[in-house]
Write a protein that holds these residues in place. Structure first.
Motif, short mmCIF file in Angstrom:
data_model
loop_
_atom_site.label_atom_id
_atom_site.label_comp_id
_atom_site.label_asym_id
_atom_site.label_seq_id
_atom_site.Cartn_x
_atom_site.Cartn_y
_atom_site.Cartn_z
N ARG A 113 -9.84 -3.85 -19.38
CA ARG A 113 -11.00 -3.08 -18.88
C ARG A 113 -11.13 -1.82 -19.71
O ARG A 113 -10.14 -1.09 -19.88
CB ARG A 113 -10.81 -2.68 -17.42
CG ARG A 113 -10.85 -3.85 -16.49
CD ARG A 113 -10.74 -3.40 -15.04
NE ARG A 113 -10.50 -4.57 -14.21
CZ ARG A 113 -10.32 -4.52 -12.91
NH1 ARG A 113 -10.35 -3.37 -12.29
NH2 ARG A 113 -10.11 -5.63 -12.22
N ASP A 115 -11.64 1.15 -19.23
CA ASP A 115 -11.59 2.14 -18.16
C ASP A 115 -11.20 3.48 -18.80
O ASP A 115 -10.76 3.49 -19.94
CB ASP A 115 -10.46 1.68 -17.21
CG ASP A 115 -10.76 1.98 -15.76
OD1 ASP A 115 -11.62 2.83 -15.52
OD2 ASP A 115 -10.11 1.36 -14.89
N GLY A 120 -1.46 5.30 -14.39
CA GLY A 120 -1.69 4.09 -13.60
C GLY A 120 -3.00 3.38 -13.94
O GLY A 120 -3.38 2.44 -13.26
N TYR A 122 -4.85 1.65 -17.14
CA TYR A 122 -4.73 1.25 -18.55
C TYR A 122 -5.93 0.41 -18.94
O TYR A 122 -6.72 0.00 -18.10
CB TYR A 122 -3.45 0.44 -18.76
CG TYR A 122 -2.25 1.04 -18.10
CD1 TYR A 122 -1.70 2.22 -18.58
CD2 TYR A 122 -1.67 0.45 -16.97
CE1 TYR A 122 -0.61 2.80 -17.96
CE2 TYR A 122 -0.58 1.02 -16.34
CZ TYR A 122 -0.06 2.20 -16.84
OH TYR A 122 1.02 2.77 -16.22
N PHE A 125 -3.70 -4.53 -18.87
CA PHE A 125 -2.66 -4.53 -17.84
C PHE A 125 -2.49 -5.92 -17.26
O PHE A 125 -3.31 -6.81 -17.50
CB PHE A 125 -2.94 -3.49 -16.75
CG PHE A 125 -4.26 -3.67 -16.03
CD1 PHE A 125 -5.44 -3.21 -16.58
CD2 PHE A 125 -4.31 -4.31 -14.79
CE1 PHE A 125 -6.66 -3.37 -15.93
CE2 PHE A 125 -5.53 -4.47 -14.12
CZ PHE A 125 -6.70 -4.01 -14.70
N GLN A 127 -2.11 -8.60 -14.12
CA GLN A 127 -2.42 -8.84 -12.72
C GLN A 127 -1.69 -10.10 -12.25
O GLN A 127 -1.66 -11.10 -12.97
CB GLN A 127 -3.92 -9.03 -12.52
CG GLN A 127 -4.70 -7.72 -12.52
CD GLN A 127 -6.13 -7.89 -12.03
OE1 GLN A 127 -6.69 -8.98 -12.09
NE2 GLN A 127 -6.73 -6.81 -11.55
N ARG A 269 -14.57 -1.78 -1.83
CA ARG A 269 -14.33 -2.46 -3.11
C ARG A 269 -15.53 -2.29 -4.06
O ARG A 269 -16.68 -2.40 -3.67
CB ARG A 269 -14.04 -3.96 -2.93
CG ARG A 269 -13.01 -4.26 -1.90
CD ARG A 269 -11.61 -4.20 -2.42
NE ARG A 269 -11.33 -5.18 -3.45
CZ ARG A 269 -10.64 -4.88 -4.55
NH1 ARG A 269 -10.22 -3.68 -4.77
NH2 ARG A 269 -10.40 -5.83 -5.43
N ALA A 289 -4.21 2.32 -5.40
CA ALA A 289 -4.04 1.01 -4.78
C ALA A 289 -3.19 0.13 -5.69
O ALA A 289 -3.40 0.12 -6.90
CB ALA A 289 -5.41 0.37 -4.56
N VAL A 290 -2.22 -0.58 -5.12
CA VAL A 290 -1.44 -1.50 -5.95
C VAL A 290 -2.10 -2.88 -6.00
O VAL A 290 -1.75 -3.71 -6.84
CB VAL A 290 0.03 -1.64 -5.47
CG1 VAL A 290 0.77 -0.32 -5.63
CG2 VAL A 290 0.11 -2.15 -4.03
N GLY A 291 -3.06 -3.10 -5.13
CA GLY A 291 -3.73 -4.40 -5.17
C GLY A 291 -5.00 -4.37 -4.33
O GLY A 291 -5.22 -3.46 -3.54
N GLY A 316 -2.02 -5.13 -9.23
CA GLY A 316 -1.77 -4.50 -10.53
C GLY A 316 -0.25 -4.42 -10.72
O GLY A 316 0.42 -3.67 -10.03
P1 AMP Z 1 -9.42 -4.45 -8.60
O1 AMP Z 1 -9.80 -5.83 -8.27
O2 AMP Z 1 -10.29 -3.78 -9.59
O3 AMP Z 1 -9.19 -3.59 -7.38
O4 AMP Z 1 -8.00 -4.59 -9.30
C1 AMP Z 1 -6.90 -5.08 -8.58
C2 AMP Z 1 -5.69 -4.24 -8.85
O5 AMP Z 1 -5.45 -4.17 -10.26
C3 AMP Z 1 -5.84 -2.79 -8.43
O6 AMP Z 1 -5.51 -2.60 -7.09
C4 AMP Z 1 -4.83 -2.11 -9.33
O7 AMP Z 1 -3.52 -2.21 -8.79
C5 AMP Z 1 -4.90 -2.92 -10.59
N1 AMP Z 1 -5.76 -2.22 -11.59
C6 AMP Z 1 -7.10 -2.14 -11.62
N2 AMP Z 1 -7.53 -1.45 -12.68
C7 AMP Z 1 -6.41 -1.07 -13.35
C8 AMP Z 1 -6.18 -0.34 -14.55
N3 AMP Z 1 -7.18 0.14 -15.30
N4 AMP Z 1 -4.89 -0.16 -14.95
C9 AMP Z 1 -3.87 -0.66 -14.22
N5 AMP Z 1 -4.03 -1.35 -13.09
C10 AMP Z 1 -5.28 -1.56 -12.65
#
Ligand code: AMP
Length: 421
Positions: A113, A115, A120, A122, A125, A127, A269, A289-291, A316
């Motif tokens: 992404r 981003d 935390g 990146y 990363f 998943q 979300r 959020a970790v997930g 994540g």
């Molecule tokens: P999301 O569906 O976007 O919420 O992504 C699911 C999980 O991926 C999030 O809860 C984070 O733990 C992790 N995550 C999302 N974006 C990032 C990022 N840029 N770098 C690291 N982990 C990420």
């Protein structure tokens, strides 16, 4: 020679080099989580990193589209790197129509992404996640939530909470305030906690909501309760949805994870494809959020043309590891073999091969260090056993094995080692 300039020695912005210590820790987490998903009957998949840009953009939502790594290949195809695994899974199922339902798949892989990098966050990363496709049952919601809870527990985090909401309840809540639900509003609400309350209010005002309504909305979504009490709250908006969440809560109780679940109307979300239950997981004191995950009953149809209910979650991996305090895993070498003379080298290689055949790791010295240097290095880099093959040992038909931790040496017959110790 000056070599590369400093900025080029580092990985591309937002990306990281993984050292062996970190990578082995990641691999262990991968093994634990894979075994867990398999124990729930999920099977692993992988898809290409590169997707048709059109497939990615179809249901990404405006924010995510801007985060897609986009490029054209040499034939002019418009492509992009996957930003999650839900979209590739939906695409994959759109041509594998006879896959027996419900489909239970999991993945542990990289996503990209564009981003804004920060702690935390990146641009590349890992998943870990699951998709449960082909069931609309509240039990499916509970199974996915319970599996997410077990995944967090499996890496050693006991103090965690999964915050749950439902897009349909959120819609009703907005309507009760006279606000028309829209993706734009959800995208703003998803920024709660990331920007100040005042900023949130002005963003909502930017969408045509007056200040009073905006702050009313913010106070309404701030009222979290234990998930067991969710049906009561939801019944104010919709009786059927209250019943559904009551069934989910009942199933979660059977899994023994209900106490880790909260009803939190602020969880909406950012992604556009959610249609029902949505949730995010938080571990201990870790702020991000970790997930996250949820139900996306229209996404598969968008690709396959066939209405197929589905839900899933993604964790994540780097964030979960940080929350669990997992930074590195030692992976010591079992044997370092030092042939003192040239004629001992051949024997050293044979010994190494015999040990490797038994499943051990073994390195044969390259002949550039003295015995003392090699021993010092071995002590520093974490070697379990140091084997010395000198002239004396060759004559006696033995090797000397030094246990580096106990600092003890024993002589073992060569024939025994070659036969598999
Ligand atoms: P999301 O569906 O976007 O919420 O992504 C699911 C999980 O991926 C999030 O809860 C984070 O733990 C992790 N995550 C999302 N974006 C990032 C990022 N840029 N770098 C690291 N982990 C990420």
């Amino acid at each position: 020679m000056p070599g590369l300039e400093d900025s080029l020695r580092r990985p591309v912005r937002g990306m990281r080099d993984l050292t062996p210590e970190y990578y082995y820790a990641l691999r262990r987490v991968e093994e634990v989580l894979s075994r867990l998903a398999e124990s729930f009957g999920y099977r692993r998949i992988e898809t290409p990193a590169v997707e048709h840009f059109e497939v990615l953009a179809k249901k990404a939502g405006r924010d995510i589209v801007n985060e897609i790594y986009y490029f054209r290949d040499k034939a002019g195809r418009e492509l992009g790197l996957r930003f999650d695994m839900t979209v590739p899974v939906a695409r994959m199922l759109s041509y594998r129509l006879d896959e027996p339902k419900p489909v239970r798949w999991f993945y542990f892989t990289k996503v990209w992404r564009y981003d804004e990098p920060q702690h935390g966050r990146y641009r590349e990363f890992y998943q870990f996640g699951v998709e449960l496709v082909g069931s609309a049952s509240p039990r499916a919601d509970a199974e996915v939530l319970a599996l997410m809870a077990r995944a967090i527990e499996a890496v050693g985090v006991g103090d965690y909470v999964i915050r749950i909401n439902d897009r349909r309840v959120a819609d009703r809540m907005l309507l009760s305030l006279g606000i028309k639900p829209s993706e734009e509003i959800y995208r703003v609400l998803d920024k709660r906690g990331k920007v100040s309350e005042e900023e949130l209010i002005s963003m909502l005002m930017g969408l045509g909501i007056d200040r009073e309504k905006a702050s009313e909305l913010l106070s309404l979504i701030s009222a979290a309760v234990p998930y067991a009490e969710a049906p009561e709250v939801i019944s104010k908006y919709d009786g059927e949805l209250a019943e559904r969440h009551s069934a989910v809560a009942k199933a979660l109780e059977a899994f023994g994870v209900l106490d880790h679940m909260a009803w939190d109307p602020s969880i909406v979300r950012g992604l556009d494809y959610y249609t029902g239950i949505v949730f995010e997981a938080f571990a201990g004191r870790y702020k991000l959020a970790v997930g996250g995950g949820g139900r996306y009953d229209d996404l598969i149809e968008l690709y396959s043309g066939i209405k197929t209910p589905a839900l899933g979650f993604a964790i994540g991996v780097e964030r979960l590891m940080e929350a669990a305090g997992i930074e590195k895993a030692e992976n010591p070498l079992d044997y370092y073999i030092y042939p003192v003379s040239g004629e001992a080298y051949g024997v050293a290689v044979e010994v190494a091969e015999a040990l490797r055949a038994k499943g051990a790791s073994a390195v044969v010295d390259l002949g550039e260090w003295s015995l003392r240097e090699a021993l010092e290095r071995a002590a520093k880099t974490g070697v379990r056993h140091f084997i010395i093959i000198g002239k004396k040992e060759l004559e006696k038909g033995v090797v000397k094995i030094r246990d580096m931790a106990k600092r003890e040496e024993v002589e073992v017959e060569l024939s025994r080692i070659k036969a598999g110790l």
